[in-house]
Scaffold this motif. Structure first.
Motif, PDB file in Angstrom:
ATOM      1  N   TYR A 120     152.054 -68.864 -52.576  1.00 28.54           N
ATOM      2  CA  TYR A 120     151.739 -68.223 -51.291  1.00 28.54           C
ATOM      3  C   TYR A 120     150.885 -66.991 -51.591  1.00 28.54           C
ATOM      4  O   TYR A 120     151.327 -66.095 -52.318  1.00 28.54           O
ATOM      5  CB  TYR A 120     153.057 -67.805 -50.631  1.00 28.54           C
ATOM      6  N   SER A 121     149.676 -66.927 -51.058  1.00 22.34           N
ATOM      7  CA  SER A 121     148.745 -65.870 -51.453  1.00 22.34           C
ATOM      8  C   SER A 121     148.345 -65.019 -50.245  1.00 22.34           C
ATOM      9  O   SER A 121     147.637 -65.487 -49.354  1.00 22.34           O
ATOM     10  CB  SER A 121     147.508 -66.511 -52.097  1.00 22.34           C
ATOM     11  N   ILE A 122     148.800 -63.761 -50.264  1.00 20.51           N
ATOM     12  CA  ILE A 122     148.497 -62.830 -49.176  1.00 20.51           C
ATOM     13  C   ILE A 122     147.667 -61.655 -49.705  1.00 20.51           C
ATOM     14  O   ILE A 122     146.614 -61.330 -49.181  1.00 20.51           O
ATOM     15  CB  ILE A 122     149.792 -62.252 -48.547  1.00 20.51           C
ATOM     16  N   SER A 123     148.172 -60.998 -50.772  1.00 15.99           N
ATOM     17  CA  SER A 123     147.618 -59.712 -51.221  1.00 15.99           C
ATOM     18  C   SER A 123     146.141 -59.794 -51.583  1.00 15.99           C
ATOM     19  O   SER A 123     145.666 -60.790 -52.124  1.00 15.99           O
ATOM     20  CB  SER A 123     148.407 -59.210 -52.432  1.00 15.99           C
ATOM     21  N   GLU A 124     145.459 -58.681 -51.275  1.00 16.87           N
ATOM     22  CA  GLU A 124     144.011 -58.581 -51.538  1.00 16.87           C
ATOM     23  C   GLU A 124     143.715 -57.212 -52.136  1.00 16.87           C
ATOM     24  O   GLU A 124     144.561 -56.318 -52.087  1.00 16.87           O
ATOM     25  CB  GLU A 124     143.242 -58.728 -50.222  1.00 16.87           C
ATOM     26  N   GLY A 127     144.129 -55.263 -48.863  1.00 19.69           N
ATOM     27  CA  GLY A 127     145.377 -55.495 -48.120  1.00 19.69           C
ATOM     28  C   GLY A 127     146.543 -55.709 -49.069  1.00 19.69           C
ATOM     29  O   GLY A 127     146.738 -56.815 -49.562  1.00 19.69           O
ATOM     30  N   GLY A 128     147.316 -54.638 -49.353  1.00 25.26           N
ATOM     31  CA  GLY A 128     148.484 -54.736 -50.237  1.00 25.26           C
ATOM     32  C   GLY A 128     149.740 -54.532 -49.424  1.00 25.26           C
ATOM     33  O   GLY A 128     150.214 -55.450 -48.745  1.00 25.26           O
ATOM     34  N   SER A 129     150.265 -53.294 -49.444  1.00 21.61           N
ATOM     35  CA  SER A 129     151.452 -52.986 -48.624  1.00 21.61           C
ATOM     36  C   SER A 129     151.175 -53.293 -47.157  1.00 21.61           C
ATOM     37  O   SER A 129     152.061 -53.726 -46.422  1.00 21.61           O
ATOM     38  CB  SER A 129     151.807 -51.498 -48.757  1.00 21.61           C
ATOM     39  N   ASP A 130     149.947 -53.065 -46.754  1.00 19.69           N
ATOM     40  CA  ASP A 130     149.557 -53.310 -45.364  1.00 19.69           C
ATOM     41  C   ASP A 130     148.974 -54.724 -45.249  1.00 19.69           C
ATOM     42  O   ASP A 130     147.766 -54.928 -45.361  1.00 19.69           O
ATOM     43  CB  ASP A 130     148.511 -52.256 -44.960  1.00 19.69           C
ATOM     44  N   MET A 152     144.207 -60.963 -54.662  1.00 17.43           N
ATOM     45  CA  MET A 152     144.727 -60.385 -55.911  1.00 17.43           C
ATOM     46  C   MET A 152     146.182 -60.796 -56.062  1.00 17.43           C
ATOM     47  O   MET A 152     146.804 -61.174 -55.078  1.00 17.43           O
ATOM     48  CB  MET A 152     144.710 -58.858 -55.825  1.00 17.43           C
ATOM     49  N   PHE A 153     146.731 -60.679 -57.250  1.00 14.45           N
ATOM     50  CA  PHE A 153     148.148 -60.999 -57.495  1.00 14.45           C
ATOM     51  C   PHE A 153     148.486 -62.382 -56.930  1.00 14.45           C
ATOM     52  O   PHE A 153     149.539 -62.571 -56.330  1.00 14.45           O
ATOM     53  CB  PHE A 153     149.076 -59.975 -56.824  1.00 14.45           C
ATOM     54  N   ALA A 154     147.552 -63.323 -57.125  1.00 15.45           N
ATOM     55  CA  ALA A 154     147.755 -64.657 -56.536  1.00 15.45           C
ATOM     56  C   ALA A 154     148.612 -65.489 -57.495  1.00 15.45           C
ATOM     57  O   ALA A 154     148.137 -66.433 -58.128  1.00 15.45           O
ATOM     58  CB  ALA A 154     146.407 -65.312 -56.271  1.00 15.45           C
ATOM     59  N   SER A 155     149.906 -65.106 -57.580  1.00 14.75           N
ATOM     60  CA  SER A 155     150.814 -65.700 -58.577  1.00 14.75           C
ATOM     61  C   SER A 155     150.779 -67.217 -58.556  1.00 14.75           C
ATOM     62  O   SER A 155     150.997 -67.834 -57.511  1.00 14.75           O
ATOM     63  CB  SER A 155     152.252 -65.245 -58.320  1.00 14.75           C
ATOM     64  N   GLY A 156     150.551 -67.793 -59.708  1.00 15.92           N
ATOM     65  CA  GLY A 156     150.621 -69.240 -59.866  1.00 15.92           C
ATOM     66  C   GLY A 156     149.415 -69.999 -59.333  1.00 15.92           C
ATOM     67  O   GLY A 156     149.363 -71.232 -59.455  1.00 15.92           O
ATOM     68  N   ASP A 203     150.645 -66.816 -64.508  1.00 12.41           N
ATOM     69  CA  ASP A 203     149.667 -65.747 -64.300  1.00 12.41           C
ATOM     70  C   ASP A 203     149.664 -65.284 -62.847  1.00 12.41           C
ATOM     71  O   ASP A 203     150.247 -65.931 -61.970  1.00 12.41           O
ATOM     72  CB  ASP A 203     148.265 -66.249 -64.692  1.00 12.41           C
ATOM     73  N   HIS A 204     148.988 -64.175 -62.636  1.00 11.96           N
ATOM     74  CA  HIS A 204     148.811 -63.611 -61.283  1.00 11.96           C
ATOM     75  C   HIS A 204     147.314 -63.322 -61.128  1.00 11.96           C
ATOM     76  O   HIS A 204     146.889 -62.161 -61.205  1.00 11.96           O
ATOM     77  CB  HIS A 204     149.626 -62.326 -61.114  1.00 11.96           C
ATOM     78  N   PRO A 205     146.501 -64.367 -60.958  1.00 10.31           N
ATOM     79  CA  PRO A 205     145.048 -64.183 -61.048  1.00 10.31           C
ATOM     80  C   PRO A 205     144.410 -63.484 -59.848  1.00 10.31           C
ATOM     81  O   PRO A 205     145.008 -63.360 -58.780  1.00 10.31           O
ATOM     82  CB  PRO A 205     144.533 -65.629 -61.140  1.00 10.31           C
ATOM     83  N   GLY A 362     157.118 -56.053 -50.841  1.00 10.45           N
ATOM     84  CA  GLY A 362     157.277 -54.763 -50.163  1.00 10.45           C
ATOM     85  C   GLY A 362     157.893 -53.747 -51.101  1.00 10.45           C
ATOM     86  O   GLY A 362     159.029 -53.936 -51.570  1.00 10.45           O
ATOM     87  N   THR A 363     157.158 -52.660 -51.372  1.00  2.00           N
ATOM     88  CA  THR A 363     157.645 -51.632 -52.310  1.00  2.00           C
ATOM     89  C   THR A 363     158.876 -50.922 -51.723  1.00  2.00           C
ATOM     90  O   THR A 363     159.184 -51.066 -50.527  1.00  2.00           O
ATOM     91  CB  THR A 363     156.551 -50.564 -52.530  1.00  2.00           C
ATOM     92  N   SER A 364     159.502 -50.095 -52.555  1.00  2.00           N
ATOM     93  CA  SER A 364     160.657 -49.307 -52.062  1.00  2.00           C
ATOM     94  C   SER A 364     160.248 -48.430 -50.885  1.00  2.00           C
ATOM     95  O   SER A 364     161.002 -48.274 -49.920  1.00  2.00           O
ATOM     96  CB  SER A 364     161.210 -48.423 -53.188  1.00  2.00           C
ATOM     97  N   GLU A 365     159.035 -47.874 -50.976  1.00  2.00           N
ATOM     98  CA  GLU A 365     158.582 -46.984 -49.889  1.00  2.00           C
ATOM     99  C   GLU A 365     158.423 -47.787 -48.589  1.00  2.00           C
ATOM    100  O   GLU A 365     158.782 -47.310 -47.500  1.00  2.00           O
ATOM    101  CB  GLU A 365     157.250 -46.310 -50.259  1.00  2.00           C
ATOM    102  N   ILE A 366     157.894 -49.004 -48.715  1.00  2.00           N
ATOM    103  CA  ILE A 366     157.718 -49.834 -47.510  1.00  2.00           C
ATOM    104  C   ILE A 366     159.083 -50.206 -46.919  1.00  2.00           C
ATOM    105  O   ILE A 366     159.256 -50.223 -45.691  1.00  2.00           O
ATOM    106  CB  ILE A 366     156.855 -51.082 -47.830  1.00  2.00           C
ATOM    107  N   GLN A 367     160.080 -50.454 -47.777  1.00  2.00           N
ATOM    108  CA  GLN A 367     161.432 -50.738 -47.230  1.00  2.00           C
ATOM    109  C   GLN A 367     161.937 -49.524 -46.453  1.00  2.00           C
ATOM    110  O   GLN A 367     162.566 -49.653 -45.402  1.00  2.00           O
ATOM    111  CB  GLN A 367     162.422 -51.100 -48.350  1.00  2.00           C
ATOM    112  N   LYS A 368     161.642 -48.327 -46.980  1.00  2.00           N
ATOM    113  CA  LYS A 368     162.094 -47.116 -46.267  1.00  2.00           C
ATOM    114  C   LYS A 368     161.361 -46.959 -44.931  1.00  2.00           C
ATOM    115  O   LYS A 368     161.949 -46.515 -43.932  1.00  2.00           O
ATOM    116  CB  LYS A 368     161.867 -45.870 -47.138  1.00  2.00           C
ATOM    117  N   VAL A 369     160.080 -47.329 -44.916  1.00  2.00           N
ATOM    118  CA  VAL A 369     159.320 -47.281 -43.656  1.00  2.00           C
ATOM    119  C   VAL A 369     159.982 -48.215 -42.641  1.00  2.00           C
ATOM    120  O   VAL A 369     160.188 -47.860 -41.468  1.00  2.00           O
ATOM    121  CB  VAL A 369     157.843 -47.697 -43.898  1.00  2.00           C
ATOM    122  N   ILE A 370     160.354 -49.411 -43.111  1.00  2.00           N
ATOM    123  CA  ILE A 370     160.986 -50.400 -42.210  1.00  2.00           C
ATOM    124  C   ILE A 370     162.332 -49.866 -41.707  1.00  2.00           C
ATOM    125  O   ILE A 370     162.648 -49.921 -40.514  1.00  2.00           O
ATOM    126  CB  ILE A 370     161.165 -51.758 -42.935  1.00  2.00           C
TER     127      ILE A 370
END
Ligand SMILES: Cc1cc2nc3c(=O)[nH]c(=O)nc-3n(C[C@H](O)[C@H](O)[C@H](O)COP(=O)(O)OP(=O)(O)OC[C@H]3O[C@@H](n4cnc5c(N)ncnc54)[C@H](O)[C@@H]3O)c2cc1C
Length: 387
Positions: A120-124, A127-130, A152-156, A203-205, A362-370
């Motif tokens: 599943y590839s989302i990050s760019e 567009g990371g945390s957001d 980015m970080f397109a695992s697998g 990998d995370h190409p 979602g980073t720790s900071e993003i969990q706190k935002v949520i």
């Protein structure tokens, strides 16, 4: 808590799998940074043998049909293995539940059986945390969408059969949409294979999409449903992280307790120094607290907890458990002294492995935002009242 016979059996099965299949592979994976074809094959056969494939998908598509609590029991066990090996116990992305019958037959059923692999590839780069900042576009041209963008970080994705790709239709940020794309189609290019702290046999190409044409029936769900599908994925992915972190902390506590009982300095076992004993006591307490949290929230979700409250609580689980495991592994490494810094010791590998749990999904900071958002909107009882 008294586990039911069924839960206990699942837990024992996942534990035996981890100890018999994953633990013997850890050192070689650490040395070579990759899994051999034979090891991949062994894992595949054993995952099927131990009935751990597609734990979150229903039986009628070839999954195990486990509830969230049972899924957490599995993740707690497989999370104990170092080198990110847990990742090879495949769980096709949850949003595939929204697939049409034909899509299920073509993609989900073989993915549950381990015959095809679907990341599943989302990050760019932008567009990371957001996740709303995703810029990859899909523009309709005749009967096909034309995809352009970078991930980015397109695992697998380097070994994917098909990819769930998050893009925005017509360049409209209000139309985030998930496409099922074929990496063999023209326009797909792996542009980089960055090195990471832990390799884990995958990998995370970085990936570039240039005028890739995708038939319009390869949309998953509906146009504009992309962020909702991603949220569904987060609910499970985040509570699994909580469970894996409990597994990591439990293994670290186990290793450190045994080491402290065996290691003698100044004529005594180091566990007899209060400085060490207190560290172990803190580690044990934090591990137990996190475990109770994961089990309780998982049970509440299975009992029908409101979806929004479930999201709110799962953010707290992910935040607490990933931060807790980081602290516990750090203390365990300290108890090992210089040996804790040696890669041949599992504790050193756990120290590296656990770091990413505070970053992805979602980073720790993003969990706190949520969590902050839920406190403002729904009030503190979301966290202070149990179901
Ligand atoms: C090994 C690995 C594998 C991954 N696999 C995948 C994958 O398969 N698919 C996929 O789509 N993604 C994947 N990711 C990406 C991962 O989800 C992102 O790295 C993560 O969401 C953070 O985004 P970012 O790296 O762009 O950091 P950024 O968004 O740039 O954040 C940088 C810092 O700013 C902080 N920050 C950002 N916004 C806020 C805010 N509002 N308030 C406070 N602090 C904030 C963050 O917490 C962080 O500390 C993977 C990442 C790694 C490391």
């Amino acid at each position: 808590m008294d586990l039911s016979t069924r839960s206990r059996e699942i837990q024992q099965r996942a534990r035996e799998f981890t100890e018999k299949v994953f633990f013997p592979m850890e050192l070689e994976l650490e040395e070579t940074d990759t899994l051999t074809r034979a090891q991949h094959q062994t894992i595949k056969e054993q995952v099927l043998h131990y009935r751990l494939n597609a734990i979150d998908h229903p039986i009628d598509v070839g999954g195990q049909g486990y509830n969230i609590f049972e899924q957490c029991l599995v993740h707690e066990e497989i999370g104990k293995a170092t080198g990110g090996l847990w990742n090879h116990v495949w769980t096709p992305p949850l949003p595939l539940r929204e697939a049409t019958e034909l899509q299920k037959k073509t993609y989900l059923v073989p993915a549950c059986a381990g015959e095809i692999y679907i990341p599943y590839s989302i990050s760019e780069p932008t567009g990371g945390s957001d996740a709303g900042g995703v810029k990859t576009t899909a523009v309709l041209d005749g009967d096909e969408y034309v995809i352009n963008g970078e991930k980015m970080f397109a695992s697998g994705c380097e070994r994917a059969d098909v990819i769930l790709l998050h893009a925005i239709v017509d360049g409209d940020p209000n139309k985030p949409t998930v496409f099922i794309v074929d990496p063999k189609a023209p326009g797909f290019e792996i542009t980089g294979l960055p090195k990471f702290m832990t390799h884990g046999g995958r990998d995370h190409p970085n990936v570039k999409y240039t005028n890739m044409r995708v038939p319009r029936d390869r949309i998953l769900g509906e146009i504009g449903q992309g962020l909702e599908l991603t949220k569904d994925w987060f609910l499970e992915a985040r509570i699994w992280i909580g469970a894996r972190c409990v597994g990591i902390a439990s293994r670290a506590l186990d290793l450190a307790t045994n080491r402290a009982k065996e290691r003698k300095q100044f004529g005594r076992a180091i566990i007899d120094f209060q400085g060490i004993e207190f560290m172990l006591a803190d580690m044990a307490t934090q591990t137990l607290a996190a475990k109770c949290m994961v089990y309780r929230v998982a049970e509440e979700i299975d009992a029908g907890l409101d979806r929004k409250i479930a999201h709110a609580r799962v953010s707290a689980v992910k935040l607490f458990c990933s931060e807790m495991a980081g602290r516990v592994v750090d203390q365990a490494l300290q108890i090992f002294g210089g040996r804790g810094y040696m890669r041949e010791y599992a504790i050193e590998r756990l120290y590296r492995d656990v770091r990413v749990e505070r970053i992805w999904e979602g980073t720790s900071e993003i969990q706190k935002v949520i969590i902050g958002r839920h406190l403002r909107k729904r009030g503190p009882s979301v966290y202070s009242e149990l179901m």
